[in-house]
Design a protein around this motif. Structure first.
Motif, PDB file in Angstrom:
ATOM      1  N   ALA A 235     -48.561-109.994 -48.822  1.00 21.66           N
ATOM      2  CA  ALA A 235     -47.319-109.499 -48.223  1.00 21.66           C
ATOM      3  C   ALA A 235     -46.139-110.400 -48.572  1.00 21.66           C
ATOM      4  CB  ALA A 235     -47.475-109.393 -46.709  1.00 21.66           C
ATOM      5  N   VAL A 236     -46.354-111.710 -48.543  1.00 25.58           N
ATOM      6  CA  VAL A 236     -45.288-112.651 -48.895  1.00 25.58           C
ATOM      7  C   VAL A 236     -44.855-112.425 -50.342  1.00 25.58           C
ATOM      8  CG1 VAL A 236     -44.768-115.085 -49.310  1.00 25.58           C
ATOM      9  CG2 VAL A 236     -45.946-114.400 -47.209  1.00 25.58           C
TER      10      VAL A 236
ATOM     11  N   GLY B 253     -39.937-100.182 -52.515  1.00 24.24           N
ATOM     12  CA  GLY B 253     -41.292-100.247 -53.061  1.00 24.24           C
ATOM     13  C   GLY B 253     -42.314-100.306 -51.941  1.00 24.24           C
ATOM     14  N   LYS B 254     -43.558 -99.942 -52.259  1.00 26.34           N
ATOM     15  CA  LYS B 254     -44.565 -99.818 -51.212  1.00 26.34           C
ATOM     16  C   LYS B 254     -45.784-100.692 -51.473  1.00 26.34           C
ATOM     17  CE  LYS B 254     -43.276 -95.165 -49.704  1.00 26.34           C
ATOM     18  NZ  LYS B 254     -43.752 -93.776 -49.449  1.00 26.34           N
ATOM     19  N   LEU B 255     -46.367-101.112 -50.358  1.00 22.65           N
ATOM     20  CA  LEU B 255     -47.576-101.917 -50.356  1.00 22.65           C
ATOM     21  C   LEU B 255     -48.697-101.066 -49.778  1.00 22.65           C
ATOM     22  CD1 LEU B 255     -48.800-104.766 -50.739  1.00 22.65           C
ATOM     23  CD2 LEU B 255     -47.868-105.367 -48.490  1.00 22.65           C
ATOM     24  N   PHE B 256     -49.818-100.953 -50.513  1.00 28.22           N
ATOM     25  CA  PHE B 256     -50.961-100.150 -50.081  1.00 28.22           C
ATOM     26  C   PHE B 256     -52.174-101.070 -49.906  1.00 28.22           C
ATOM     27  CE2 PHE B 256     -48.185 -97.131 -52.024  1.00 28.22           C
ATOM     28  CZ  PHE B 256     -48.458 -95.887 -51.459  1.00 28.22           C
ATOM     29  N   PHE B 257     -52.789-101.030 -48.724  1.00 29.24           N
ATOM     30  CA  PHE B 257     -53.942-101.866 -48.434  1.00 29.24           C
ATOM     31  C   PHE B 257     -55.136-101.035 -47.980  1.00 29.24           C
ATOM     32  CE2 PHE B 257     -51.083-105.615 -47.114  1.00 29.24           C
ATOM     33  CZ  PHE B 257     -51.427-106.378 -48.217  1.00 29.24           C
ATOM     34  N   GLU B 258     -56.332-101.455 -48.393  1.00 32.59           N
ATOM     35  CA  GLU B 258     -57.544-101.072 -47.674  1.00 32.59           C
ATOM     36  C   GLU B 258     -57.788-102.171 -46.656  1.00 32.59           C
ATOM     37  OE1 GLU B 258     -62.298-100.423 -48.480  1.00 32.59           O
ATOM     38  OE2 GLU B 258     -60.879 -99.716 -50.003  1.00 32.59           O
TER      39      GLU B 258
ATOM     40  N   ASP C 241     -41.524 -98.937 -41.993  1.00 26.86           N
ATOM     41  CA  ASP C 241     -42.293 -97.692 -42.177  1.00 26.86           C
ATOM     42  C   ASP C 241     -43.778 -98.000 -42.352  1.00 26.86           C
ATOM     43  OD1 ASP C 241     -39.956 -96.149 -42.071  1.00 26.86           O
ATOM     44  OD2 ASP C 241     -39.596 -96.443 -44.202  1.00 26.86           O
ATOM     45  N   ILE C 242     -44.312 -98.811 -41.474  1.00 28.63           N
ATOM     46  CA  ILE C 242     -45.710 -99.214 -41.556  1.00 28.63           C
ATOM     47  C   ILE C 242     -46.576 -98.113 -40.947  1.00 28.63           C
ATOM     48  CG2 ILE C 242     -47.417-100.942 -40.850  1.00 28.63           C
ATOM     49  CD1 ILE C 242     -44.924-102.880 -40.577  1.00 28.63           C
ATOM     50  N   THR C 243     -47.443 -97.545 -41.764  1.00 34.21           N
ATOM     51  CA  THR C 243     -48.303 -96.459 -41.303  1.00 34.21           C
ATOM     52  C   THR C 243     -49.758 -96.785 -41.611  1.00 34.21           C
ATOM     53  OG1 THR C 243     -48.071 -95.241 -43.391  1.00 34.21           O
ATOM     54  CG2 THR C 243     -46.501 -94.730 -41.633  1.00 34.21           C
ATOM     55  N   PHE C 244     -50.667 -96.140 -40.870  1.00 31.39           N
ATOM     56  CA  PHE C 244     -52.089 -96.351 -41.063  1.00 31.39           C
ATOM     57  C   PHE C 244     -52.775 -95.016 -41.313  1.00 31.39           C
ATOM     58  CE2 PHE C 244     -50.636 -99.936 -38.567  1.00 31.39           C
ATOM     59  CZ  PHE C 244     -51.258-101.007 -39.193  1.00 31.39           C
ATOM     60  N   GLY C 245     -53.853 -95.069 -42.064  1.00 30.03           N
ATOM     61  CA  GLY C 245     -54.633 -93.864 -42.338  1.00 30.03           C
ATOM     62  C   GLY C 245     -56.107 -94.110 -42.081  1.00 30.03           C
TER      63      GLY C 245
ATOM     64  N   PHE D  82     -56.695 -97.735 -43.887  1.00 34.46           N
ATOM     65  CA  PHE D  82     -55.627 -97.924 -44.871  1.00 34.46           C
ATOM     66  C   PHE D  82     -54.312 -98.244 -44.182  1.00 34.46           C
ATOM     67  CE2 PHE D  82     -58.579 -94.551 -46.226  1.00 34.46           C
ATOM     68  CZ  PHE D  82     -59.211 -95.228 -47.238  1.00 34.46           C
ATOM     69  N   ALA D  83     -53.507 -99.060 -44.838  1.00 31.20           N
ATOM     70  CA  ALA D  83     -52.170 -99.379 -44.354  1.00 31.20           C
ATOM     71  C   ALA D  83     -51.169 -99.237 -45.491  1.00 31.20           C
ATOM     72  CB  ALA D  83     -52.117-100.794 -43.792  1.00 31.20           C
ATOM     73  N   ILE D  84     -50.022 -98.684 -45.177  1.00 32.08           N
ATOM     74  CA  ILE D  84     -48.938 -98.539 -46.150  1.00 32.08           C
ATOM     75  C   ILE D  84     -47.674 -99.107 -45.510  1.00 32.08           C
ATOM     76  CG2 ILE D  84     -47.596 -96.927 -47.575  1.00 32.08           C
ATOM     77  CD1 ILE D  84     -49.891 -94.919 -47.268  1.00 32.08           C
ATOM     78  N   ALA D  85     -46.954 -99.919 -46.266  1.00 33.53           N
ATOM     79  CA  ALA D  85     -45.723-100.515 -45.763  1.00 33.53           C
ATOM     80  C   ALA D  85     -44.664-100.475 -46.853  1.00 33.53           C
ATOM     81  CB  ALA D  85     -45.973-101.962 -45.321  1.00 33.53           C
TER      82      ALA D  85
END
Length: 282
Positions: free
Chosen positions: A226-227, A237-242, A262-266, A275-278
């Motif tokens: 994230a840093v 731009g977006k950050l996608f995490f498992e 706009d932090i969302t979870f799936g 999943f997380a998207i930020a």
């Protein structure tokens, strides 16, 4: 014979996978008795490895991911269906914005399955992939070559990222570092206290470096990524995490604290928050 380690359904699935991937036998071949013509020593050797607890993907040297076959070995994590869903989330986001010539970074690439899938499924996208394991990178490069995917692989340790890494271009007008449209990662997220709940073949055979985060700092890799992402992503731009569902709430708080919006979870197919998207603010 395999039923001494697997239940009936799993034993049949493992046997079919072994025979198809190692010997090219389809179900019709098996039903017609083709297994009787296989070299006994080669077949028995592979069966012995399975009985010893080695995952069938390592025995065959292959794993299926997003409709493709990838080389795997004990030096890389075996791709999971959940990670396929992560790729689909990235691809859906790309289709929604309709832009081309995008730039994506995959951190902790392992076998290269994420990076290669995105490079092949999103035309016109530049894809880079990092890992700290030379063994993993060698396997990932082999996979990219076999699938004719253009991916730039590099040995980078996100925990030791220098402040002016050459992959980050300085934009003097903004006074910030901007490079990527998306950063994707499936970093180590299991803590040691969860080990007792893991299957033996995962715990003992797959690389711990790709599985485990410190007990007292389960978000170690997420925070480091994230840093870096706050520097390296373009605005919006977006950050996608498992992610590990156990730490979803803490992850959301950390991402917000690092400035993401706009932090969302799936959820995965089992209904677990996976999943997380930020988004980096404009």
């Amino acid at each position: 014979m395999l039923r001494s380690r697997y239940d009936d359904g799993e034993a049949r699935a493992v046997a079919r996978y072994l025979l198809e991937m190692s010997f090219g036998l389809q179900m019709t071949d098996i039903l017609c008795g083709a297994t009787e013509q296989l070299p006994d020593d080669k077949l028995q050797s592979k069966i012995n490895r399975l009985l010893d607890g080695e995952p069938v993907q390592y025995v065959t040297g292959t794993a299926e991911f997003c409709g493709r076959c990838f080389n795997v070995a004990p030096g890389v994590l075996i791709p999971r269906p959940e990670t396929e869903e992560l790729c689909r989330l990235v691809e859906e986001d790309e289709r929604a914005n309709g832009e081309r010539n995008r730039h994506i970074l995959d951190i902790g690439t392992g076998s290269g399955c994420i990076a290669i899938t995105l490079a092949l499924d999103i035309p016109g996208t530049q894809v880079e992939a990092w890992d700290i394991s030379d063994e993993a990178l060698a396997i990932a490069r082999k996979n990219a070559m076999e699938h004719k995917a253009v991916v730039k692989f590099e040995n980078v340790d996100i925990l030791k990222m220098p402040p002016n890494h050459p992959n980050v271009e300085t934009n003097s007008m903004r006074g910030a570092c901007v490079t990527y449209d998306k950063i994707v990662s499936n970093p180590p997220y299991i803590v040691p206290s969860e080990a007792s709940e893991m299957e033996h073949h995962v715990l003992c055979r797959e690389p711990g470096i790709a599985l485990f985060a410190p007990e007292n700092n389960p978000l170690l890799f997420y925070d480091a990524i994230a840093v870096y992402a706050m520097q390296a992503l373009r605005p919006l731009g977006k950050l996608f995490f498992e992610i590990n569902p156990l730490f979803a709430e803490r992850l959301g708080e950390m991402l917000a604290g690092r400035g993401f919006t706009d932090i969302t979870f799936g959820d995965d197919r089992f209904g677990r928050r996976r999943f997380a998207i930020a988004t980096k603010p404009e």
